[in-house]
Design a protein around this motif. Structure first.
Motif, short mmCIF file in Angstrom:
data_model
loop_
_atom_site.label_atom_id
_atom_site.label_comp_id
_atom_site.label_asym_id
_atom_site.label_seq_id
_atom_site.Cartn_x
_atom_site.Cartn_y
_atom_site.Cartn_z
N GLU A 1 0.84 -1.20 0.00
CA GLU A 1 0.00 0.00 0.00
C GLU A 1 0.87 1.25 0.00
O GLU A 1 0.60 2.22 -0.72
CB GLU A 1 -0.92 0.00 1.23
N SER A 2 1.94 1.21 0.78
CA SER A 2 2.83 2.36 0.86
C SER A 2 3.68 2.51 -0.41
O SER A 2 3.76 3.59 -1.00
CB SER A 2 3.75 2.23 2.08
N SER A 3 4.29 1.40 -0.85
CA SER A 3 5.22 1.50 -1.98
C SER A 3 4.50 1.73 -3.31
O SER A 3 5.07 2.33 -4.23
CB SER A 3 6.08 0.24 -2.06
N TYR A 4 3.24 1.28 -3.44
CA TYR A 4 2.48 1.47 -4.67
C TYR A 4 1.51 2.65 -4.58
O TYR A 4 0.76 2.91 -5.51
CB TYR A 4 1.69 0.21 -5.01
N ASN A 5 1.49 3.32 -3.43
CA ASN A 5 0.63 4.50 -3.23
C ASN A 5 -0.86 4.18 -3.24
O ASN A 5 -1.68 4.96 -3.75
CB ASN A 5 0.94 5.59 -4.27
N GLY B 1 -4.91 0.63 3.92
CA GLY B 1 -5.95 -0.30 4.32
C GLY B 1 -6.70 -0.96 3.17
O GLY B 1 -7.42 -1.93 3.39
N VAL B 2 -6.50 -0.48 1.92
CA VAL B 2 -7.30 -1.01 0.82
C VAL B 2 -6.89 -2.44 0.47
O VAL B 2 -7.75 -3.30 0.22
CB VAL B 2 -7.23 -0.09 -0.42
N LEU B 3 -5.60 -2.76 0.45
CA LEU B 3 -5.17 -4.13 0.18
C LEU B 3 -5.38 -5.02 1.40
O LEU B 3 -5.72 -6.20 1.26
CB LEU B 3 -3.70 -4.16 -0.25
N ALA B 4 -5.21 -4.44 2.58
CA ALA B 4 -5.41 -5.21 3.81
C ALA B 4 -6.87 -5.63 3.98
O ALA B 4 -7.16 -6.60 4.70
CB ALA B 4 -4.95 -4.40 5.02
N SER B 5 -7.78 -4.93 3.33
CA SER B 5 -9.20 -5.24 3.48
C SER B 5 -9.65 -6.43 2.64
O SER B 5 -10.75 -6.95 2.83
CB SER B 5 -10.04 -4.02 3.10
N LEU B 6 -8.80 -6.87 1.71
CA LEU B 6 -9.17 -7.97 0.83
C LEU B 6 -9.08 -9.30 1.58
O LEU B 6 -8.14 -9.54 2.34
CB LEU B 6 -8.26 -8.00 -0.39
#
Length: 353
Positions: free
Chosen positions: A59-63, A67-72
């Motif tokens: 999430e940080s490195s790809y901007n 929480g958006v990837l963590a929510s999957l």
């Protein structure tokens, strides 16, 4: 399709004193993630699809929005029972597939969609991650390993990373029977297929070339990867004598692919390109772009869900055909159902529509 699958992490010890990225050039372990089918129904809430720390890192490195990837979430289960051969009526024992992720990330977790799809059809799939090369890995014992910065244009460094991949792949194939006995798992230790994405695809071909005489390596699939090392030679010495598929992005036909192709004598060979795709469309990044389309990744114009469907279908068809002996017309010629696909013979000529 079997509806459920499982991911298992295993930390395998292996002493390598020629690892160009490790402290003092010594690495002592690598990470194996094993996906396999189970009939046990999941209980409780769906589990996170990514390790929370891995999700936060990308999430940080790809901007991405935090929480958006963590929510999957996914239906992958920990500690689920193995699917025994008796549960697969009429289905032969599936070969084990060894997977190599892209160089410098994402790690195996970033190809969960493809690998779990293969497992849901009966395959055992093992993804190998190499510490210090991947930006972030978390081992089962809780140890966190962060990658090191390296010059991606250095032939010596990249060549050293490639050699580490080959060494670790061979070490895993050697250790796998003992691991299976320890786990009391029903995994096939006598018959393997190899696949890899990006630099993992390069190592897939290299491992098949170097290790075929020691292990039963039945087929090799390079997913949008380069060629490296001895595989780039221009002689019969680069003939894998195995079924080979080079699956790539739109317009990708590097010179080394053409030279390598011309020497292959295995029972199946194709280059298949997916129109509208770019490099990151061959990892889970292609799905991530549908979650937050504003993020600027090296992905193409193809719809992410369509790309997932195409990649999953072609990869499974390749191994079903070459390792299980099933008829798969999709591998030989274009069809109305798959207009995005462009096919090439090993001599470089396009397969006629």
């Amino acid at each position: 399709m079997l509806p459920l699958y499982y991911g298992l992490l295993s930390q395998l010890g292996h002493y390598n004193d020629n690892d160009v990225l490790a402290p003092n050039n010594i690495s002592t372990a690598f990470l194996a993630t094993i996906f396999y089918p189970t009939k046990q129904a999941p209980e409780g809430k769906p589990k996170p699809y990514l390790n929370p720390e891995t999700a936060a890192f990308y999430e940080s490195s790809y901007n991405y929005t935090p929480g958006v990837l963590a929510s999957l979430t996914s239906n992958i289960q920990e500690d689920a029972p193995f699917l025994r051969q008796g549960d697969l009526r009429g289905i032969a024992s599936f070969p084990t597939l060894l997977y190599g992720p892209g160089g410098a990330g994402p790690p195996t977790e970033g190809s969960t969609i493809l690998l779990s799809e293969l497992a849901s059809y009966g395959y055992t799939v093992v993804g190998l991650d190499h510490p210090f090369e991947q930006p972030f890995l978390k081992f089962p014992n809780g140890t966190k390993v962060f990658g090191v910065d390296f010059d991606e244009d250095s032939v010596d460094i990249v060549g050293g990373i490639y050699n580490t991949r080959l060494v670790d792949n061979a070490a895993f194939l050697q250790q796998f029977p003992d691991l299976v006995r320890k786990l009391d798992a029903p995994f096939n230790v006598d018959h393997f297929g190899l696949l890899g994405y990006s630099f993992g695809g390069a190592a897939t071909l290299g491992t098949t070339l170097e290790e075929e005489k020691k292990f039963h390596l039945g087929a090799a699939l390079n997913i949008d990867g380069p060629l490296w090392g001895r595989v780039t030679g221009n002689s019969s010495d680069v003939d894998l004598h195995k079924p080979v598929l080079l699956l790539g992005e739109e317009q990708l036909i590097p010179p080394a692919w053409s030279t390598f192709s011309s020497w292959q004598t295995g029972p199946y060979f194709r280059k298949i390109l997916i129109n509208g795709s770019l490099h990151h469309d061959f990892s889970d990044d292609t799905f991530w772009k549908t979650v937050e389309p504003s993020v600027d990744l090296s992905v193409g114009r193809i719809d992410g869900l369509r790309q997932v469907n195409i990649t999953n279908t072609i990869v499974r068809a390749f191994f079903d055909h070459t390792l299980l002996g099933r008829e798969e017309e999709l591998l030989y010629q274009p069809s109305v159902e798959w207009p995005e696909l462009t096919y090439f013979y090993k001599n470089g000529s396009m397969v006629a529509n």
